[in-house]
Scaffold this motif. Sequence first.
Motif, PDB file in Angstrom:
ATOM      1  N   CYS A   1       0.833  -1.205   0.000  1.00  0.00           N
ATOM      2  CA  CYS A   1       0.000   0.000   0.000  1.00  0.00           C
ATOM      3  C   CYS A   1       0.870   1.259   0.000  1.00  0.00           C
ATOM      4  O   CYS A   1       0.579   2.234  -0.705  1.00  0.00           O
ATOM      5  N   LEU A   2       1.939   1.231   0.783  1.00  0.00           N
ATOM      6  CA  LEU A   2       2.805   2.412   0.874  1.00  0.00           C
ATOM      7  C   LEU A   2       3.577   2.639  -0.417  1.00  0.00           C
ATOM      8  O   LEU A   2       3.637   3.760  -0.938  1.00  0.00           O
ATOM      9  N   ARG A   3       4.144   1.574  -0.947  1.00  0.00           N
ATOM     10  CA  ARG A   3       4.976   1.718  -2.147  1.00  0.00           C
ATOM     11  C   ARG A   3       4.141   1.948  -3.407  1.00  0.00           C
ATOM     12  O   ARG A   3       4.525   2.755  -4.265  1.00  0.00           O
ATOM     13  N   ALA A   4       3.031   1.276  -3.515  1.00  0.00           N
ATOM     14  CA  ALA A   4       2.252   1.360  -4.748  1.00  0.00           C
ATOM     15  C   ALA A   4       1.278   2.525  -4.762  1.00  0.00           C
ATOM     16  O   ALA A   4       0.974   3.073  -5.828  1.00  0.00           O
ATOM     17  N   HIS A   5       0.788   2.906  -3.570  1.00  0.00           N
ATOM     18  CA  HIS A   5      -0.315   3.878  -3.532  1.00  0.00           C
ATOM     19  C   HIS A   5      -0.062   5.057  -2.589  1.00  0.00           C
ATOM     20  O   HIS A   5      -0.972   5.868  -2.405  1.00  0.00           O
ATOM     21  N   ASP A   6       1.131   5.148  -1.999  1.00  0.00           N
ATOM     22  CA  ASP A   6       1.419   6.195  -1.009  1.00  0.00           C
ATOM     23  C   ASP A   6       0.420   6.138   0.151  1.00  0.00           C
ATOM     24  O   ASP A   6       0.164   7.144   0.825  1.00  0.00           O
ATOM     25  N   LEU A   7      -0.133   4.975   0.409  1.00  0.00           N
ATOM     26  CA  LEU A   7      -1.230   4.823   1.352  1.00  0.00           C
ATOM     27  C   LEU A   7      -0.702   4.272   2.676  1.00  0.00           C
ATOM     28  O   LEU A   7      -0.080   3.209   2.720  1.00  0.00           O
ATOM     29  N   ALA A   8      -0.940   5.024   3.759  1.00  0.00           N
ATOM     30  CA  ALA A   8      -0.484   4.601   5.079  1.00  0.00           C
ATOM     31  C   ALA A   8      -1.670   4.532   6.024  1.00  0.00           C
ATOM     32  O   ALA A   8      -2.518   5.429   6.044  1.00  0.00           O
ATOM     33  N   PHE A   9      -1.707   3.455   6.795  1.00  0.00           N
ATOM     34  CA  PHE A   9      -2.752   3.264   7.790  1.00  0.00           C
ATOM     35  C   PHE A   9      -2.167   3.492   9.183  1.00  0.00           C
ATOM     36  O   PHE A   9      -0.986   3.813   9.329  1.00  0.00           O
ATOM     37  N   MET A  10      -2.972   3.319  10.202  1.00  0.00           N
ATOM     38  CA  MET A  10      -2.498   3.284  11.578  1.00  0.00           C
ATOM     39  C   MET A  10      -2.629   1.838  12.043  1.00  0.00           C
ATOM     40  O   MET A  10      -3.615   1.441  12.659  1.00  0.00           O
ATOM     41  N   PRO A  11      -1.620   1.012  11.734  1.00  0.00           N
ATOM     42  CA  PRO A  11      -1.797  -0.444  11.833  1.00  0.00           C
ATOM     43  C   PRO A  11      -1.406  -1.030  13.183  1.00  0.00           C
ATOM     44  O   PRO A  11      -0.738  -2.053  13.260  1.00  0.00           O
ATOM     45  N   HIS A  12      -1.813  -0.377  14.290  1.00  0.00           N
ATOM     46  CA  HIS A  12      -1.537  -0.960  15.602  1.00  0.00           C
ATOM     47  C   HIS A  12      -2.543  -2.067  15.901  1.00  0.00           C
ATOM     48  O   HIS A  12      -3.493  -2.294  15.142  1.00  0.00           O
ATOM     49  N   GLY A  13      -2.340  -2.733  17.021  1.00  0.00           N
ATOM     50  CA  GLY A  13      -3.057  -3.977  17.290  1.00  0.00           C
ATOM     51  C   GLY A  13      -4.558  -3.897  17.225  1.00  0.00           C
ATOM     52  O   GLY A  13      -5.220  -4.775  16.670  1.00  0.00           O
ATOM     53  N   GLU A  14      -5.147  -2.837  17.770  1.00  0.00           N
ATOM     54  CA  GLU A  14      -6.604  -2.771  17.824  1.00  0.00           C
ATOM     55  C   GLU A  14      -7.216  -2.370  16.499  1.00  0.00           C
ATOM     56  O   GLU A  14      -8.415  -2.534  16.304  1.00  0.00           O
ATOM     57  N   ASN A  15      -6.420  -1.882  15.569  1.00  0.00           N
ATOM     58  CA  ASN A  15      -6.965  -1.440  14.288  1.00  0.00           C
ATOM     59  C   ASN A  15      -6.984  -2.538  13.231  1.00  0.00           C
ATOM     60  O   ASN A  15      -7.350  -2.268  12.088  1.00  0.00           O
ATOM     61  N   LEU A  16      -6.577  -3.730  13.595  1.00  0.00           N
ATOM     62  CA  LEU A  16      -6.642  -4.842  12.649  1.00  0.00           C
ATOM     63  C   LEU A  16      -7.368  -6.016  13.270  1.00  0.00           C
ATOM     64  O   LEU A  16      -7.216  -6.302  14.458  1.00  0.00           O
ATOM     65  N   VAL A  17      -8.149  -6.682  12.452  1.00  0.00           N
ATOM     66  CA  VAL A  17      -8.823  -7.911  12.849  1.00  0.00           C
ATOM     67  C   VAL A  17      -8.150  -9.057  12.105  1.00  0.00           C
ATOM     68  O   VAL A  17      -8.049  -9.035  10.868  1.00  0.00           O
ATOM     69  N   LEU A  18      -7.658 -10.029  12.860  1.00  0.00           N
ATOM     70  CA  LEU A  18      -7.028 -11.202  12.262  1.00  0.00           C
ATOM     71  C   LEU A  18      -8.087 -12.235  11.911  1.00  0.00           C
ATOM     72  O   LEU A  18      -9.020 -12.467  12.682  1.00  0.00           O
ATOM     73  N   VAL A  19      -7.916 -12.869  10.764  1.00  0.00           N
ATOM     74  CA  VAL A  19      -8.741 -14.017  10.394  1.00  0.00           C
ATOM     75  C   VAL A  19      -7.839 -15.239  10.515  1.00  0.00           C
ATOM     76  O   VAL A  19      -6.846 -15.373   9.789  1.00  0.00           O
ATOM     77  N   LEU A  20      -8.166 -16.124  11.463  1.00  0.00           N
ATOM     78  CA  LEU A  20      -7.336 -17.290  11.751  1.00  0.00           C
ATOM     79  C   LEU A  20      -8.032 -18.569  11.321  1.00  0.00           C
ATOM     80  O   LEU A  20      -9.252 -18.676  11.365  1.00  0.00           O
ATOM     81  N   ARG A  21      -7.230 -19.532  10.943  1.00  0.00           N
ATOM     82  CA  ARG A  21      -7.711 -20.891  10.727  1.00  0.00           C
ATOM     83  C   ARG A  21      -6.663 -21.831  11.307  1.00  0.00           C
ATOM     84  O   ARG A  21      -5.473 -21.715  11.003  1.00  0.00           O
ATOM     85  N   ASP A  22      -7.110 -22.733  12.181  1.00  0.00           N
ATOM     86  CA  ASP A  22      -6.205 -23.668  12.846  1.00  0.00           C
ATOM     87  C   ASP A  22      -5.096 -22.934  13.601  1.00  0.00           C
ATOM     88  O   ASP A  22      -3.965 -23.419  13.707  1.00  0.00           O
ATOM     89  N   GLY A  23      -5.414 -21.758  14.113  1.00  0.00           N
ATOM     90  CA  GLY A  23      -4.444 -21.009  14.896  1.00  0.00           C
ATOM     91  C   GLY A  23      -3.445 -20.222  14.090  1.00  0.00           C
ATOM     92  O   GLY A  23      -2.546 -19.594  14.661  1.00  0.00           O
ATOM     93  N   VAL A  24      -3.590 -20.207  12.769  1.00  0.00           N
ATOM     94  CA  VAL A  24      -2.654 -19.514  11.883  1.00  0.00           C
ATOM     95  C   VAL A  24      -3.367 -18.317  11.262  1.00  0.00           C
ATOM     96  O   VAL A  24      -4.510 -18.415  10.824  1.00  0.00           O
ATOM     97  N   VAL A  25      -2.679 -17.165  11.205  1.00  0.00           N
ATOM     98  CA  VAL A  25      -3.249 -15.977  10.577  1.00  0.00           C
ATOM     99  C   VAL A  25      -3.262 -16.180   9.068  1.00  0.00           C
ATOM    100  O   VAL A  25      -2.212 -16.407   8.450  1.00  0.00           O
ATOM    101  N   ARG A  26      -4.435 -16.090   8.471  1.00  0.00           N
ATOM    102  CA  ARG A  26      -4.569 -16.284   7.026  1.00  0.00           C
ATOM    103  C   ARG A  26      -4.722 -14.963   6.285  1.00  0.00           C
ATOM    104  O   ARG A  26      -4.288 -14.834   5.150  1.00  0.00           O
ATOM    105  N   ARG A  27      -5.373 -13.989   6.904  1.00  0.00           N
ATOM    106  CA  ARG A  27      -5.542 -12.677   6.288  1.00  0.00           C
ATOM    107  C   ARG A  27      -5.926 -11.692   7.375  1.00  0.00           C
ATOM    108  O   ARG A  27      -6.196 -12.089   8.525  1.00  0.00           O
ATOM    109  N   VAL A  28      -5.905 -10.406   7.031  1.00  0.00           N
ATOM    110  CA  VAL A  28      -6.253  -9.383   8.015  1.00  0.00           C
ATOM    111  C   VAL A  28      -7.234  -8.395   7.401  1.00  0.00           C
ATOM    112  O   VAL A  28      -7.280  -8.207   6.180  1.00  0.00           O
ATOM    113  N   LEU A  29      -8.003  -7.753   8.263  1.00  0.00           N
ATOM    114  CA  LEU A  29      -8.954  -6.724   7.869  1.00  0.00           C
ATOM    115  C   LEU A  29      -8.616  -5.456   8.640  1.00  0.00           C
ATOM    116  O   LEU A  29      -8.545  -5.472   9.881  1.00  0.00           O
TER     117      LEU A  29
END
Length: 818
Positions: free
Chosen positions: A660-688
């Motif tokens: 996002c930063l390199r391609a779009h100059d796009l920066a978020f505030m990506p601290h712990g509470e601002n992301l929701v992890l999607v887990l399967r079998d205890g492994v992070v598969r993607r984030v929101l």
Amino acid sequence: MTTTLTERAAARVAAEAVTLEPVDPARDAATLHAWLAHPASAFWRMGHLGVGEVRGYLADIADHAHQDGWLGRVDGRPAFYAETYDPARVLLAGVHDAEPGDLGMHLLVAPPPDDRARRAPGLTDAVMAAVVRFCLAPAPRGRGAARVVVEPDVRNRAIAAKNAAAGFRVLQEVDVVEDGGHAKRAALSVCTRADFAASPLGALAGHGAELAPHLRPDLAEHAHRHLAAKALAELAHERLFRPEPDGDGRFVLALDGVTYRFAARTFALEHWVVDPASITRTASGPGGAGVELPVDALELVAELQPLLRIPDDLVATYLEELSATLAAACAKRDRELSGASPQVPGLLAALAPAADDADAGDTGDDDRRRADAFQAAEAAMTEGHPGFLANNGRIGFSLDDYRAYAPERGGRMRLLWLAARREHAHLAVGGGLTEDGLYGAELSAAERVAFADRLAARGLDPGAYLYLPVHPWQWQHRVPITFAADVARGDLVPLGPSSDEYQPQQSIRTMFNRTRPERHYVKVALAIQNMGFLRGISPAYMRATPAINDWVAGVVEGDPALRDAGFGVLRERASIGYTGDVYHRTAHPGAHRKMLAALWRESPVPRTAPGERLATMASLLHRDASGRSLATALVRASGIAPEAWLRAYLDAYLYPLVHCLRAHDLAFMPHGENLVLVLRDGVVRRVLMKDIGEEVAVLGDRDLPPGVERVRGVVDADEKALAIFTDVFDGVLRHLAGILAVDGVLGEDRFWAVVADVVDRHGAEHPGLAGRVDLAVPRFAHSCLNRLQLRNTLQMVDLTDQSASLLYAGTMANPVER
């Protein structure tokens, strides 16, 4: 089965053992008949009944769905009879506006066996205290009432005095029709836990100490040590002082008049992990040198003040936020140790269930299980922000507010609604959404009809108003006071609560819908002081929020690399703000302009599939009351190598942020509470990613739609890279690296090697982008968070120019330097 009050929530008072047990009609009818026939029981109006009739009465009570009868004993002998009932369904229906948690109560204390004798001194006090405590104590120890309701005859002076001694407050006199058709004029009275705790009988029952049961020495000592360890670690990380080596992994910090010694490990990015149990504090001045002093986090900050340089007029405010953080730490630990909040094994079972337990039901059950696990993890978080010391200040919350609204309590609440006159308010909706579509989804048809009827009943046109959700705290503390004139002239019209229940999230203004988890989060203004800001929401910012979110979502969804990584954003689909107040016409903007606004954000629940679980990313930095790490537990439960687990997480989290930063100059505030992890079998598969409207920034001069221009903040290449170096490497990954290293899961060299591999993979897959933001430089600017809060605990940064507000402490070595 008989249960003692000391064991089952009835109090042991003085030397008397008081017990409560379900009444047995066959066994107890004769005893109750004798008590009721005594003149002292005249107000029960049952003295004319025979034993058989009393038995039938008790049987009816025992069989009733909303009433219960209890025989009470003192020292094993029958001594009193109590009834509990639901006042919304029994006796007081239509008379009392019952609240959730109300429990009605009747009490009959046995008359003395000899008409010339008197009851033992203190008996009725002991019994009353025991019964009220039993009513208020949580299940299974008691009945779990929030309030006890009684309706004694107004002529009964003795019971009026006893009720007052137990903390009951008379609400009003009402006419009550009892069983058998008898009518009485009753003093409708209620008693909350706080009322009882503050009462003479509450103190007699030992309940007074439970007004704030988490504030006790053992919990406080642990909280002080934890917070002191964090202060030593994070303030040393920010180079506000430098502890000196003291041999064998120990360090010393000599201050004016006091010396601290502690064991610690240091890692890349100048990260300290201090052992709380190892900290000692000794007097170092003449006369008291060598005297050991208690470890006290507040005293530590006071002793550090010459180095911290908190403005004199803000020192007390900062210490108050720190004290509130300390109190919250005590309460969180108390809940964990009591089993009210799950520790890591329970969280792991919910977030990484066995294959046979993972979403075996229908779709609705799947969503419910995912929502339950998600919110259990949300409420179990104990640390707050991993870098800030004073991170649970919540100045403005009372103890009752804390219990009702603090995220770690895991409680549920209903939002209150205002009608805001359209000419003084705005509603912005995202693409594909309409006003009717928003309200139709978030409010039931019955609620919308009720709201319209309430407006019409006041002679107001429902079509001239928008509906604005409000936090219950804001409703009580701001709407009828700060906006009294607006309510009085009908520009704001209180409508009451909606039916859906919500759970507060770690970002305390945000509420998750527990009744309908697929529906939107609601984020509301909350005028309390917390972690460097008054937690309001700006109506001016809200106007563009849906458009900004739509644009960001379009960028993310239109990028194949981000789609392949499974990266997504939870759009803020609608926003509303009220601007008709006088505060919007003052010369200078201030916090009062941010007190009536809200937004609706997508829920992550509909974006999950069977077998997947959701958790806040803050959970990866969580340790429970026993010191167990959830991240470590997930790694070990996953069945894959630690490096593979870490790589999966970074592929889902770090890789998209770099892109996002390199391609779009796009920066978020990506601290712990601002992301929701999607887990399967205890492994992070993607984030929101969430919290887009107030946090996202475009750090370059790319073309933006007119409504999105607000998020632009052009900076040079070095500062642009800090979106990864500061917010991801320093803000999140250094903490996770320390946890996995200390737990022996993964050494920090291997940790940062995997981080470097993920960054390198992005460069290799997108060679034309790598040069735009160089993440392999030897060093980067050391941006400091606590320094911001120490400089101004009321407003850490200017949200309109965050870049200019930052504070630096030199540079740090880059752990992924090539």
